[in-house]
Structures are given as C-alpha cells and as structure tokens.
Design an enzyme around this catalytic site. Structure first.
Site, mmCIF file in Angstrom:
data_model
loop_
_atom_site.group_PDB
_atom_site.id
_atom_site.type_symbol
_atom_site.label_atom_id
_atom_site.label_comp_id
_atom_site.label_asym_id
_atom_site.label_seq_id
_atom_site.Cartn_x
_atom_site.Cartn_y
_atom_site.Cartn_z
ATOM 1 N N ASP A 82 28.704 16.980 15.325
ATOM 2 C CA ASP A 82 27.394 16.823 14.688
ATOM 3 C C ASP A 82 26.798 15.475 15.087
ATOM 4 O O ASP A 82 27.479 14.448 15.045
ATOM 5 C CB ASP A 82 27.535 16.892 13.164
ATOM 6 C CG ASP A 82 26.189 16.825 12.464
ATOM 7 O OD1 ASP A 82 25.558 17.885 12.296
ATOM 8 O OD2 ASP A 82 25.768 15.715 12.092
ATOM 9 N N ASN A 90 14.560 11.328 15.304
ATOM 10 C CA ASN A 90 13.256 11.973 15.482
ATOM 11 C C ASN A 90 12.139 11.137 14.863
ATOM 12 O O ASN A 90 11.027 11.072 15.400
ATOM 13 C CB ASN A 90 13.269 13.372 14.861
ATOM 14 C CG ASN A 90 14.074 14.363 15.683
ATOM 15 O OD1 ASN A 90 14.275 14.162 16.882
ATOM 16 N ND2 ASN A 90 14.541 15.425 15.051
ATOM 17 N N ASP A 99 14.703 16.583 21.265
ATOM 18 C CA ASP A 99 15.108 17.700 22.132
ATOM 19 C C ASP A 99 15.871 17.189 23.354
ATOM 20 O O ASP A 99 16.836 17.808 23.809
ATOM 21 C CB ASP A 99 13.880 18.492 22.585
ATOM 22 C CG ASP A 99 13.316 19.367 21.483
ATOM 23 O OD1 ASP A 99 13.995 19.548 20.455
ATOM 24 O OD2 ASP A 99 12.191 19.874 21.655
ATOM 25 N N GLU A 125 21.656 20.340 14.982
ATOM 26 C CA GLU A 125 22.337 19.280 15.731
ATOM 27 C C GLU A 125 23.850 19.470 15.754
ATOM 28 O O GLU A 125 24.594 18.541 16.055
ATOM 29 C CB GLU A 125 21.990 17.909 15.137
ATOM 30 C CG GLU A 125 22.463 17.680 13.719
ATOM 31 C CD GLU A 125 21.425 18.060 12.673
ATOM 32 O OE1 GLU A 125 21.397 17.421 11.610
ATOM 33 O OE2 GLU A 125 20.640 18.991 12.921
#
Length: 217
Positions: A82, A90, A99, A125
């Site tokens: 993870d 982000n 991305d 993720e």
C-alpha cells in the site's frame, strides 16, 4: 454456333500447389486470429494504468497456485503493498502525478520480482504479489527490496510535498502444503491484509509479517 468453352485443365502438380497455397493463407489467417484473441484476453486481465494484472484475475491465479502448492509440497507467499499517504501526495502534486506514481509503482514491483511471480493492482493504491515456491523469509526479502526501491525512486522522481516523503508499507503471509488444506483464497488475502494493517499502525514504511496464532490444545 459458338463452341462451348472448355474448362481449364489443371495438372495434379498445379492442384497441389493451389491447395498448399490455400493452406498457408488459412494458417496465416488463423495465427492472426489467435494473436488477436490473446491480446483481447490479456487486456481483460490487465489493469490499464499500471499494466499489472487486475483484481479479477487474482482469484484465478491463487486457486491454481494453492493447488500446485498442495500437489508438489512447495511454499506459497503473498505480499500486499500500500502506498503511504497517496491522498496527501495527490493534494501536493495533483491527481495526474498520482497516476504517474501508481504507474511507477507497477514498474518498481515488476523490476523487483521474478518472471514467474504474479503482480496485481488490487485496488486504489493497493497492490498484491503472488510468489510461488517462496517461504516467509524470502517473501520478506522481496517486500523489503520493493519498499526500499520505491522510496529511492520517488525521491528522484518527485519533490517532497508539504506532507513529507512518499513510501510504501507491505504485509506478508506464506503457507506450506500441509496448511493449505484449510486455507481459502480469502483467508490468504486477509492474512496479508492484516499484516499490512499492522505495518500501517506502526507508522508505515515497514514490512510486516503475518503471525499465526495456533489454538491451545
């Protein structure tokens, strides 16, 4: 009166050549169809962003590997990965950069596993790696290699944001042939997920191994 048209006569050799030519054309056509079918099947089991296998294909692979583990008495390991703080990433860099990080994670995983190991994007993720013929010790080494490489690559690719550097946490489980009689696919995934959750509780950026708890006799 017009003379009737004579049908063209073919020698046996010419007929054989025509048949062989048709066979060759059919073979080429069939090969093209097979290749298109292979590409379509590959797309159906592949995550578009990371180019890893998708979650839907995971159960199929685990079912086969557990059966093989039982048949040949080999160990089988699963690593769950993870990305720590992807939401913060982000917020700092934007979703397009997010991305890029996901795609980069897929590349890092592929570069640090063997050819016959199977990497998956599990969702968001989270990623999963299925490692045939791998015990807990070896799986831990692989998980640590992925974790360290991720941190190293991200330091070069992305400037630290307001929320600090970017890392991954991993959870690891492994089973042997004698234990797979009672272990289901869901249980194996849950074990890796529980180990990952423990890594997260400890602050992340570590690899955590699932700890078996055997009932008292």
């Amino acid at each position: 009166m017009k003379k009737p048209l004579k049908e063209k006569q073919y020698t046996r050799s010419e007929s054989d050549k025509q048949i062989e030519a048709l066979k060759e054309q059919l073979s080429v056509f069939q090969n093209k169809l097979d290749e298109k079918e292979r590409i379509i099947n590959e797309l159906m089991i592949t995550d578009n962003l990371t180019k890893l296998y998708n979650r839907e294909y995971l159960a199929t692979v685990l079912e086969k590997e557990i059966a093989r583990c039982q048949r040949y008495a080999h160990p089988l390991a699963v690593i769950m990965i993870d990305i720590d703080g992807l939401r913060n990433f982000n917020a700092d860099h934007g979703t397009m950069a997010g991305d890029k990080m996901l795609s980069l994670t897929g590349n890092i995983i592929k570069e640090n596993i063997r050819k016959f190991d199977r990497p998956f994007r599990y969702g968001g993720e989270e990623f999963v790696v299925v490692l045939p013929e791998t015990d807990m010790t070896m799986a831990y080494i692989v998980a640590e290699r992925i974790r360290k490489n991720f941190e190293s690559v991200c330091k070069k690719e992305f400037a630290p944001g307001q929320n600090g550097s970017y890392t991954v946490s991993t959870g690891i489980t492994s089973v042997f042939a004698y234990t797979t009689n009672t272990i289901e696919i869901e249980e194996l995934i849950d074990q890796a997920d529980n180990a990952l959750a423990r890594a997260k509780r400890k602050g992340g950026n570590i690899s955590s191994r699932f700890e078996y708890v055997f009932p008292l006799s």
